[in-house]
Design a protein around this motif. Structure first.
Motif, short mmCIF file in Angstrom:
data_model
loop_
_atom_site.label_atom_id
_atom_site.label_comp_id
_atom_site.label_asym_id
_atom_site.label_seq_id
_atom_site.Cartn_x
_atom_site.Cartn_y
_atom_site.Cartn_z
N PRO A 151 -2.09 6.13 0.77
CA PRO A 151 -1.13 5.21 0.17
C PRO A 151 0.35 5.60 0.05
O PRO A 151 1.13 4.99 0.12
CB PRO A 151 -1.54 4.70 -1.19
N ARG A 152 0.66 6.93 -0.58
CA ARG A 152 2.01 7.51 -0.66
C ARG A 152 2.71 7.62 0.65
O ARG A 152 3.89 7.24 0.61
CB ARG A 152 1.75 9.10 -1.30
N VAL A 153 1.96 8.11 1.67
CA VAL A 153 2.73 8.16 2.79
C VAL A 153 3.35 6.62 3.36
O VAL A 153 4.29 6.40 3.65
CB VAL A 153 1.94 8.63 4.05
N LEU A 154 2.23 5.70 3.29
CA LEU A 154 2.74 4.37 3.54
C LEU A 154 3.77 3.86 2.70
O LEU A 154 4.92 3.26 3.36
CB LEU A 154 1.48 3.57 3.47
N ASN A 155 3.62 4.06 1.53
CA ASN A 155 4.73 3.39 0.56
C ASN A 155 6.06 4.10 0.74
O ASN A 155 7.19 3.63 0.86
CB ASN A 155 4.08 3.79 -0.93
N PHE A 156 5.89 5.52 0.84
CA PHE A 156 7.24 6.25 0.79
C PHE A 156 8.16 5.80 2.17
O PHE A 156 9.36 5.81 2.26
CB PHE A 156 7.25 7.62 0.92
#
Length: 179
Positions: free
Chosen positions: A134-139
């Motif tokens: 989720p962090r990769v997608l969001n960032f």
């Protein structure tokens, strides 16, 4: 001879039970893994690689401490490398003027071997799906929206560094290192 027979009938089953319990209590933790030992649903210890002995009422699961490679986007036709590859979701985002942006990215992370037990306690065995993806997608989405569609390609290194630095900062409290 008759007096020894009842003793033998008692000792043989106990000896067989002890031998079976010992064999069932032996586990192997492969190189590049740690073993998480559970007792009645609670994590009680962590074991390093090699042959380990656990109590018969305990269970053990293993976690890789090798580099985990998460690939986002379509990588059809590319040969896998020597690290564990976990195919993750596609990254679709948009630019400052709402143009679609599709990103291929690879993120390499490693879990600190000494912290696997704590990671399992606080996050669980699905830590990658909970923390990394989720962090990769969001960032990436947060970064690409800052640029126009014509600026994204020339600034991809700047976007990559920014996402990597944010990932390092966010995953460090969980003892996950971004390689």
């Amino acid at each position: 001879v008759r007096r020894g027979l009842p003793v033998l009938l008692v000792i043989m089953p106990i000896g067989a039970w002890l031998a079976i319990s010992l064999v069932m209590s032996l586990r192997t933790v492969n190189a590049g893994e740690v073993g998480i030992v559970y007792q009645f649903g609670s994590i009680v210890s962590q074991r390093n690689e090699g042959l380990v002995l656990i109590a018969p009422w305990q269970s053990m699961t293993t976690e890789s401490i090798k580099v985990h490679r998460f690939r986002f986007g379509s990588f059809d036709g590319e040969a896998p490398e020597a690290v564990e590859i976990i195919d993750a979701a596609d990254i679709s985002s948009f630019s400052a003027e709402n143009q679609d942006v599709f990103i291929k990215a690879t993120v390499n992370v490693r879990v600190d071997p000494a912290a696997v037990q704590q990671l399992y306690r606080t996050v669980g065995s699905k830590w990658a799906a909970i923390l990394v993806q989720p962090r990769v997608l969001n960032f990436f989405k947060e970064e690409t929206v800052r640029y126009t569609s014509t600026d994204i390609a020339p600034r991809r290194e700047q976007i990559r560094v920014s996402v990597r630095d944010r990932l390092k900062q966010e995953l460090a409290p969980y003892s996950i290192t971004v390689e």
